[in-house]
Write an enzyme that holds these catalytic residues in place. Structure first.
Site, PDB file in Angstrom:
ATOM      1  CD  GLU A 179      -5.595 -19.438 -17.907  1.00 36.22           C
ATOM      2  OE1 GLU A 179      -6.116 -19.043 -16.841  1.00 36.22           O
ATOM      3  OE2 GLU A 179      -5.752 -18.839 -18.987  1.00 36.22           O
ATOM      4  CD1 TRP A 203      -8.149  -9.516 -24.364  1.00 33.74           C
ATOM      5  CD2 TRP A 203      -6.325 -10.174 -25.469  1.00 33.74           C
ATOM      6  NE1 TRP A 203      -8.047 -10.879 -24.229  1.00 33.74           N
ATOM      7  CE2 TRP A 203      -6.946 -11.308 -24.885  1.00 33.74           C
ATOM      8  CE3 TRP A 203      -5.155 -10.333 -26.217  1.00 33.74           C
ATOM      9  CZ2 TRP A 203      -6.424 -12.591 -25.030  1.00 33.74           C
ATOM     10  CZ3 TRP A 203      -4.638 -11.623 -26.358  1.00 33.74           C
ATOM     11  CH2 TRP A 203      -5.263 -12.735 -25.766  1.00 33.74           C
ATOM     12  NE  ARG A 224       6.246 -17.526 -16.912  1.00 24.58           N
ATOM     13  CZ  ARG A 224       5.534 -17.339 -15.795  1.00 24.58           C
ATOM     14  NH1 ARG A 224       4.199 -17.368 -15.851  1.00 24.58           N
ATOM     15  NH2 ARG A 224       6.131 -17.133 -14.646  1.00 24.58           N
ATOM     16  CD  GLU A 225       1.344 -12.550 -22.920  1.00 24.26           C
ATOM     17  OE1 GLU A 225       2.577 -12.362 -22.821  1.00 24.26           O
ATOM     18  OE2 GLU A 225       0.489 -11.882 -22.307  1.00 24.26           O
ATOM     19  NE  ARG A 274       4.249  -8.164 -21.811  1.00 27.03           N
ATOM     20  CZ  ARG A 274       3.671  -9.336 -22.031  1.00 27.03           C
ATOM     21  NH1 ARG A 274       3.947 -10.009 -23.137  1.00 27.03           N
ATOM     22  NH2 ARG A 274       2.815  -9.842 -21.159  1.00 27.03           N
ATOM     23  CG  ASP A 287      -4.178 -19.438 -21.605  1.00 30.51           C
ATOM     24  OD1 ASP A 287      -4.995 -20.161 -20.999  1.00 30.51           O
ATOM     25  OD2 ASP A 287      -3.893 -18.279 -21.259  1.00 30.51           O
ATOM     26  CG  HIS A 329      -2.687 -15.952 -27.196  1.00 31.00           C
ATOM     27  ND1 HIS A 329      -2.004 -14.761 -27.214  1.00 31.00           N
ATOM     28  CD2 HIS A 329      -2.899 -16.252 -25.888  1.00 31.00           C
ATOM     29  CE1 HIS A 329      -1.813 -14.347 -25.961  1.00 31.00           C
ATOM     30  NE2 HIS A 329      -2.342 -15.243 -25.142  1.00 31.00           N
ATOM     31  CB  THR A 330       0.890 -20.652 -26.658  1.00 28.11           C
ATOM     32  OG1 THR A 330       2.121 -19.948 -26.949  1.00 28.11           O
ATOM     33  CG2 THR A 330       0.450 -21.427 -27.892  1.00 28.11           C
ATOM     34  CG  ASN A 331       0.310 -16.475 -21.364  1.00 22.03           C
ATOM     35  OD1 ASN A 331       1.505 -16.557 -21.072  1.00 22.03           O
ATOM     36  ND2 ASN A 331      -0.466 -15.517 -20.887  1.00 22.03           N
ATOM     37  CD  GLU A 360      -6.316 -17.913 -24.709  1.00 23.72           C
ATOM     38  OE1 GLU A 360      -6.527 -18.037 -23.500  1.00 23.72           O
ATOM     39  OE2 GLU A 360      -6.017 -16.822 -25.247  1.00 23.72           O
TER      40      GLU A 360
END
Length: 206
Positions: free
Chosen positions: A15, A109, A43-44, A192, A17, A32-34, A19
């Site tokens: 996928e 979220w 991997r945001e 994280r 992303d 927002h990318t991933n 967003e």
């Protein structure tokens, strides 16, 4: 949200992303990318854009080849994710994808870490698109010819060297966007990952 993703099971899907995370009225929207590979995301990268995405149309692009994934806004590359299979890292180049453009509820979220909830009294919610274009290598219905789309040649949808090498101006713009507009990068989130960062974070970004 724009997510090309594989026709597969949730645990093995790829996928990409692109967003837009909402906020309370008047507050900046977050881009927002991933990247998910075989069901694994994390991997945001996030950006506060230099414009209001809700005020007018803009050009948003995803360039996806066997060598690189690039996200762009109005022709400016804002993120690059390279294929490092030579280093033993997975990349989204083994499965066909499809493109979805939609609105979805991520207020648990996405909006200020879940602090801002959707006001359903404002429904229905709509999104509008214009000048949509997809330049793709089409996979047959059975999906058995993925390899044909991963080998660059003049009968394919991309030709080397136009497979993701950035020009000097593009690199300059990319670094400027990262410096001035990036608000989250998984590669700097040591807490994280408990100090053990993803291997690609130590490799060149362009």
């Amino acid at each position: 949200m724009t997510s090309p993703f594989v026709l597969g099971t949730p645990n093995s899907h790829d996928e990409i992303d692109f967003e837009f995370l909402g906020n309370v009225s008047g507050q900046p929207i977050t881009i927002h990318t991933n990247v998910f590979v075989l069901g694994n995301g994390s991997r945001e990268q996030q950006f506060k854009p230099w414009f209001d995405p809700s005020a007018d149309f803009h050009s948003y692009g995803i360039f996806w080849s066997p060598y690189v994934i690039m996200w762009s806004v109005d022709g400016t590359v804002i993120r690059v994710f390279r294929n490092w299979e030579s280093k033993g890292l997975p990349f989204a180049n083994k499965q066909p994808m499809r493109i979805l453009c939609s609105i979805w509820n991520g207020d648990y979220w996405a909006t200020e870490n879940g602090q801002v909830k959707i006001n359903w009294a404002n429904a229905p919610f709509t999104s509008h698109y214009t000048n949509y274009r997809a330049d793709v290598c089409v996979i047959s219905k059975g999906g058995n010819d993925v390899e044909r789309c991963t080998v660059p040649n003049r009968n394919n949808w991309f030709v080397e060297p136009a497979y993701g090498k950035l020009s000097a101006d593009q690199i300059e713009d990319l670094m400027r966007v990262r410096r001035d507009y990036m608000v989250y990068d998984y590669c700097t989130d040591t807490k994280r990952f408990n100090g053990t960062m993803p291997p690609e974070c130590s490799l060149p970004i362009y």
